[in-house]
Design an enzyme around this catalytic site. Structure first.
Site, PDB file in Angstrom:
ATOM      1  CG  ASP A  67      -0.286  -0.458   2.507  1.00  0.00           C
ATOM      2  OD1 ASP A  67       0.956  -0.498   2.566  1.00  0.00           O
ATOM      3  OD2 ASP A  67      -1.009  -0.751   3.470  1.00  0.00           O
ATOM      4  CG  HIS A 137      -5.985  -2.026   8.912  1.00  0.00           C
ATOM      5  ND1 HIS A 137      -6.115  -0.861   9.643  1.00  0.00           N
ATOM      6  CD2 HIS A 137      -4.662  -2.117   8.634  1.00  0.00           C
ATOM      7  CE1 HIS A 137      -4.935  -0.302   9.790  1.00  0.00           C
ATOM      8  NE2 HIS A 137      -4.027  -1.036   9.195  1.00  0.00           N
ATOM      9  CD  GLU A 142      -8.889   1.134   7.732  1.00  0.00           C
ATOM     10  OE1 GLU A 142      -8.925   0.236   8.605  1.00  0.00           O
ATOM     11  OE2 GLU A 142      -8.204   2.155   7.848  1.00  0.00           O
TER      12      GLU A 142
HETATM   13  C1  GLP Z   1      -0.617   0.456   8.492  1.00  0.00           C
HETATM   14  C2  GLP Z   1      -0.237  -0.385   7.269  1.00  0.00           C
HETATM   15  C3  GLP Z   1      -0.404  -1.842   7.527  1.00  0.00           C
HETATM   16  C4  GLP Z   1       0.239  -2.223   8.846  1.00  0.00           C
HETATM   17  C5  GLP Z   1      -0.444  -1.490   9.980  1.00  0.00           C
HETATM   18  C6  GLP Z   1       0.161  -1.802  11.335  1.00  0.00           C
HETATM   19  O1  GLP Z   1      -1.928   0.843   8.505  1.00  0.00           O
HETATM   20  N1  GLP Z   1      -0.963  -0.004   6.112  1.00  0.00           N
HETATM   21  O2  GLP Z   1       0.152  -2.574   6.445  1.00  0.00           O
HETATM   22  O3  GLP Z   1       0.148  -3.601   9.043  1.00  0.00           O
HETATM   23  O4  GLP Z   1      -0.317  -0.109   9.750  1.00  0.00           O
HETATM   24  O5  GLP Z   1       1.279  -0.996  11.562  1.00  0.00           O
HETATM   25  P1  GLP Z   1       2.332  -1.238  12.679  1.00  0.00           P
HETATM   26  O6  GLP Z   1       3.163  -2.389  12.222  1.00  0.00           O
HETATM   27  O7  GLP Z   1       3.147   0.019  12.723  1.00  0.00           O
HETATM   28  O8  GLP Z   1       1.591  -1.517  13.930  1.00  0.00           O
END
Ligand code: GLP
Length: 241
Positions: A67, A137, A142
């Site tokens: 993404d 998500h 979402e």
């Molecule tokens: C974002 C990304 C996801 C990721 C999530 C969790 O929203 N788009 O791909 O898994 O955050 O992030 P973190 O690993 O910083 O908790």
């Protein structure tokens, strides 16, 4: 679905690296599906150390990222394309021409999604790494996203904007929209490894592993994948033990 409970973040990252290294060593031309966020940074550190110490080469490896924020590109250090270079690509011998991510600054968003979907058709992930949002998500799919979705532009949930604001100077700077691979694109991977650490992921991990398979918890679709491994630390596993 296989579940591995690691004692801490380091052990979670090392176990993820073992699986990643197996894929790269068995196929030096593998397609790696990669993720951003703080969770996979430890895995990427292991990959960099292994490249430097053992010479594991990524020259013929291809990557597809999940993404990207709409409106951001490499000129912004908050963009995911910047994150990938900073945390992995600039420290291994990968050819940047073999790395792929949605263009957050595409003038025609619909065309950009079509381009990325067509690309994914030709680059099936040998392994897809995932983190998980506190609301369940995956990528930026979402709650409520159709299981059959492909790359699309999403309106980020308030909780996601809040969670991700820690990476920005203020919450107002977090983009409200993003490009994301859809759930169908993710499920197309031959192998999936999803990582989670910390108590704030415990509820999402419960939904991922033990909850009902429902579009309200996008990660729950992974229960239907034939080769999915969940690796989480003790804190994130609190509700599934
Ligand atoms: C974002 C990304 C996801 C990721 C999530 C969790 O929203 N788009 O791909 O898994 O955050 O992030 P973190 O690993 O910083 O908790």
């Amino acid at each position: 679905m296989k579940v591995i409970i690691a004692k801490d973040y380091e052990e979670m990252s090392a176990k993820a690296f073992e699986i990643m290294a197996g894929v790269v060593k068995s196929n030096p031309e593998a397609v790696l599906g990669l993720a951003t966020g703080s969770t996979p940074i430890g895995l990427y550190k292991n990959m960099i150390a292994d490249h430097k110490e053992n010479g594991t080469s990524y020259k013929a490896i291809k990557t597809v990222n999940l993404d990207e924020y709409e409106g951001l590109d490499y000129s912004s250090d908050q963009s995911y394309v910047y994150f990938m270079r900073d945390n992995l690509f600039d420290h291994i011998d990968i050819d940047l021409a073999n790395t792929n991510i949605e263009n957050g600054k595409a003038s025609d968003a619909e065309k950009e999604c079509e381009r990325y979907n067509a690309l994914l058709e030709t680059l099936q992930q040998d392994i897809q790494i995932l983190g998980i949002g506190s609301n369940g998500h995956i990528a930026f799919n979402e709650p409520g996203t159709a299981f059959g979705s492909v790359t699309h532009v999403v309106q980020l949930a308030e909780s996601t904007i809040k969670d991700n604001s820690r990476m920005f100077a203020s919450i107002d700077e977090v983009p409200k929209r993003a490009f994301t691979m859809g759930l169908k694109n993710i499920m197309n991977a031959k192998k999936i490894v999803i990582l989670a650490n910390g108590a704030n992921k415990a509820k999402a991990v419960y939904g991922l592993v033990k909850g009902e398979v429902t579009e309200q918890v996008p990660a729950s679709i992974l229960q239907l994948h034939p080769d999915c491994t969940v690796i989480c630390d003790e804190a994130a596993a609190a509700l599934i033990k």
